[in-house]
Design a protein around this motif. Structure first.
Motif, mmCIF file in Angstrom:
data_model
loop_
_atom_site.group_PDB
_atom_site.id
_atom_site.type_symbol
_atom_site.label_atom_id
_atom_site.label_comp_id
_atom_site.label_asym_id
_atom_site.label_seq_id
_atom_site.Cartn_x
_atom_site.Cartn_y
_atom_site.Cartn_z
ATOM 1 N N ARG A 1 85.418 1.206 -45.915
ATOM 2 C CA ARG A 1 86.598 1.888 -45.344
ATOM 3 C C ARG A 1 86.241 2.585 -44.031
ATOM 4 O O ARG A 1 87.117 2.899 -43.231
ATOM 5 C CB ARG A 1 87.129 2.938 -46.334
ATOM 6 N N PHE A 2 84.972 2.820 -43.836
ATOM 7 C CA PHE A 2 84.486 3.462 -42.614
ATOM 8 C C PHE A 2 84.044 2.381 -41.629
ATOM 9 O O PHE A 2 83.275 1.482 -41.985
ATOM 10 C CB PHE A 2 83.307 4.386 -42.913
ATOM 11 N N SER A 3 84.546 2.467 -40.422
ATOM 12 C CA SER A 3 84.123 1.534 -39.383
ATOM 13 C C SER A 3 84.076 2.282 -38.056
ATOM 14 O O SER A 3 84.632 3.369 -37.922
ATOM 15 C CB SER A 3 85.071 0.337 -39.292
ATOM 16 N N ALA A 4 83.410 1.696 -37.101
ATOM 17 C CA ALA A 4 83.293 2.350 -35.797
ATOM 18 C C ALA A 4 83.111 1.295 -34.724
ATOM 19 O O ALA A 4 82.865 0.118 -35.012
ATOM 20 C CB ALA A 4 82.128 3.338 -35.786
ATOM 21 N N GLY B 1 79.280 23.094 -46.903
ATOM 22 C CA GLY B 1 78.137 23.601 -47.653
ATOM 23 C C GLY B 1 76.957 22.656 -47.737
ATOM 24 O O GLY B 1 75.959 22.964 -48.399
ATOM 25 N N GLN B 2 77.054 21.504 -47.054
ATOM 26 C CA GLN B 2 75.968 20.529 -47.093
ATOM 27 C C GLN B 2 75.520 20.171 -45.685
ATOM 28 O O GLN B 2 76.193 20.490 -44.704
ATOM 29 C CB GLN B 2 76.411 19.267 -47.834
ATOM 30 N N GLY B 3 74.397 19.492 -45.621
ATOM 31 C CA GLY B 3 73.924 19.004 -44.337
ATOM 32 C C GLY B 3 74.664 17.735 -43.939
ATOM 33 O O GLY B 3 75.253 17.057 -44.780
ATOM 34 N N PRO B 4 74.668 17.400 -42.663
ATOM 35 C CA PRO B 4 75.315 16.173 -42.203
ATOM 36 C C PRO B 4 74.690 14.928 -42.845
ATOM 37 O O PRO B 4 73.477 14.890 -43.074
ATOM 38 C CB PRO B 4 75.063 16.187 -40.691
ATOM 39 N N GLN B 5 75.540 13.939 -43.108
ATOM 40 C CA GLN B 5 75.073 12.657 -43.641
ATOM 41 C C GLN B 5 75.384 11.554 -42.636
ATOM 42 O O GLN B 5 76.518 11.453 -42.150
ATOM 43 C CB GLN B 5 75.763 12.343 -44.964
ATOM 44 N N PHE B 6 74.385 10.759 -42.380
ATOM 45 C CA PHE B 6 74.464 9.694 -41.392
ATOM 46 C C PHE B 6 75.453 8.611 -41.825
ATOM 47 O O PHE B 6 75.383 8.093 -42.947
ATOM 48 C CB PHE B 6 73.065 9.107 -41.207
ATOM 49 N N ILE B 7 76.367 8.231 -40.885
ATOM 50 C CA ILE B 7 77.324 7.163 -41.171
ATOM 51 C C ILE B 7 76.962 5.917 -40.362
ATOM 52 O O ILE B 7 76.774 4.844 -40.913
ATOM 53 C CB ILE B 7 78.770 7.586 -40.832
ATOM 54 N N PHE B 8 76.903 6.067 -39.035
ATOM 55 C CA PHE B 8 76.630 4.935 -38.148
ATOM 56 C C PHE B 8 75.804 5.387 -36.944
ATOM 57 O O PHE B 8 75.871 6.535 -36.526
ATOM 58 C CB PHE B 8 77.936 4.371 -37.537
ATOM 59 N N GLN B 9 75.089 4.416 -36.373
ATOM 60 C CA GLN B 9 74.575 4.574 -35.028
ATOM 61 C C GLN B 9 75.001 3.368 -34.200
ATOM 62 O O GLN B 9 74.904 2.229 -34.662
ATOM 63 C CB GLN B 9 73.047 4.692 -34.974
ATOM 64 N N VAL C 1 88.603 5.522 -40.352
ATOM 65 C CA VAL C 1 88.513 5.596 -41.803
ATOM 66 C C VAL C 1 89.855 5.146 -42.366
ATOM 67 O O VAL C 1 90.905 5.730 -42.028
ATOM 68 C CB VAL C 1 88.177 7.011 -42.306
ATOM 69 N N ASN C 2 89.829 4.125 -43.197
ATOM 70 C CA ASN C 2 91.043 3.596 -43.821
ATOM 71 C C ASN C 2 91.203 4.117 -45.240
ATOM 72 O O ASN C 2 90.227 4.572 -45.861
ATOM 73 C CB ASN C 2 90.983 2.062 -43.860
ATOM 74 N N ALA C 3 92.418 4.027 -45.740
ATOM 75 C CA ALA C 3 92.702 4.377 -47.143
ATOM 76 C C ALA C 3 92.047 5.699 -47.527
ATOM 77 O O ALA C 3 91.224 5.764 -48.453
ATOM 78 C CB ALA C 3 92.223 3.247 -48.049
ATOM 79 N N LEU C 4 92.402 6.732 -46.810
ATOM 80 C CA LEU C 4 91.760 8.034 -46.978
ATOM 81 C C LEU C 4 91.846 8.548 -48.419
ATOM 82 O O LEU C 4 92.869 8.401 -49.103
ATOM 83 C CB LEU C 4 92.405 9.056 -46.046
ATOM 84 N N LEU C 5 90.728 9.145 -48.830
ATOM 85 C CA LEU C 5 90.629 9.789 -50.131
ATOM 86 C C LEU C 5 90.446 11.292 -49.924
ATOM 87 O O LEU C 5 90.005 11.728 -48.862
ATOM 88 C CB LEU C 5 89.432 9.236 -50.906
ATOM 89 N N LEU C 6 90.745 12.050 -50.965
ATOM 90 C CA LEU C 6 90.561 13.496 -50.858
ATOM 91 C C LEU C 6 89.115 13.841 -50.489
ATOM 92 O O LEU C 6 88.860 14.780 -49.728
ATOM 93 C CB LEU C 6 90.932 14.183 -52.175
ATOM 94 N N GLY C 7 88.191 13.061 -51.001
ATOM 95 C CA GLY C 7 86.770 13.295 -50.763
ATOM 96 C C GLY C 7 86.319 13.021 -49.344
ATOM 97 O O GLY C 7 85.170 13.321 -48.998
ATOM 98 N N ASP C 8 87.205 12.463 -48.538
ATOM 99 C CA ASP C 8 86.866 12.229 -47.130
ATOM 100 C C ASP C 8 87.064 13.487 -46.291
ATOM 101 O O ASP C 8 86.716 13.502 -45.105
ATOM 102 C CB ASP C 8 87.732 11.100 -46.550
ATOM 103 N N SER C 9 87.617 14.506 -46.897
ATOM 104 C CA SER C 9 87.785 15.778 -46.192
ATOM 105 C C SER C 9 86.412 16.324 -45.820
ATOM 106 O O SER C 9 85.556 16.542 -46.690
ATOM 107 C CB SER C 9 88.517 16.785 -47.070
#
Lengths: 114, 114
Positions: B63-66, B40-48, B78-86
């Protein structure tokens, strides 16, 4: 904080009519804008882009208008077809000084009625 | 020509687990960006990434790396996953790191954390 937003979350049009999807942005440093179409279960699909030194750009059945004075962006779809039904996002790039972040609005869902 | 490809298509993980998502850019594209799209939301930038180096990072925890490989493909961890990472995790490629060229998205990986 500054963000990309949209005037309307949903838009319903009759097949064959023209559609206009609006987007407001608040970051005056934005120098590049893209419109994307996202169908259910798919990634965003590039439609058309425009740089900040332009105020209009036309593609096939689509036109993007940029009004920097009021920080407004619009996507016009001519002769809307059922296949145009999707969520449309505008996205802005605020330049190299901000890590090339493409910031997206929440999206507008376009529904085309036959 | 093949577009941006991502694997896996879908993934279900448990809280606390780690996940690796993969992306292959369009042939000739040297820049890969990762986005998170919550329903229901637009994409959010993580890395380039460009030329194997991180060129931009969004507001995401450590927790996010690339990384990006010599063939320009990329992995998001993504380490130590949380429900909100869905979310739907999208990869996008473009020819260079700048905003001069349009960015193309893959179909995404749907991650569900239970």
């Amino acid at each position: 904080g500054e963000s990309v937003g949209l005037h309307l979350p949903t838009l319903s049009v009759q097949e064959g009519d023209n559609s206009i999807i609006n987007c407001a942005y608040s970051n005056s440093a934005s120098d590049y804008f893209i419109w994307y179409k996202q169908e259910s279960g798919k990634g965003p699909q590039f439609i058309i882009d425009i740089r900040s030194n332009m105020d209009k750009r036309q593609g096939q059945r689509v036109t993007v208008l940029l009004n920097k004075t009021v920080k407004h962006l619009s996507l016009q779809i001519a002769a809307t077809q059922p296949g145009d039904s999707a969520v449309y996002f505008c996205a802005e790039n605020i330049g190299l000084s901000n890590n090339n972040d493409m910031r997206f609005g929440a999206g507008t869902r376009l529904t085309v009625k036959p | 020509d093949a577009g941006v490809t991502q694997s896996p298509t879908h993934l279900i993980k448990t809280r606390g687990q780690q996940v690796t998502l993969r992306c292959s850019p369009i042939s000739g594209h040297k820049s890969v960006s990762w986005y998170q799209q919550v329903l229901g939301q637009g994409p959010q930038f993580i890395f380039q990434y460009y030329e194997k180096e991180e060129r931009g990072r969004g507001n995401f925890p450590d927790r996010f790396s690339a990384r990006q490989f010599p063939n320009y493909s990329s992995e998001l961890n993504v380490n130590a996953l949380l429900l909100g990472d869905s979310a739907l995790y999208l990869c996008a490629s473009r020819w260079d790191r700048f905003s001069s060229y349009e960015q193309y998205f893959g179909p995404g990986t749907r991650l569900t954390v239970t």
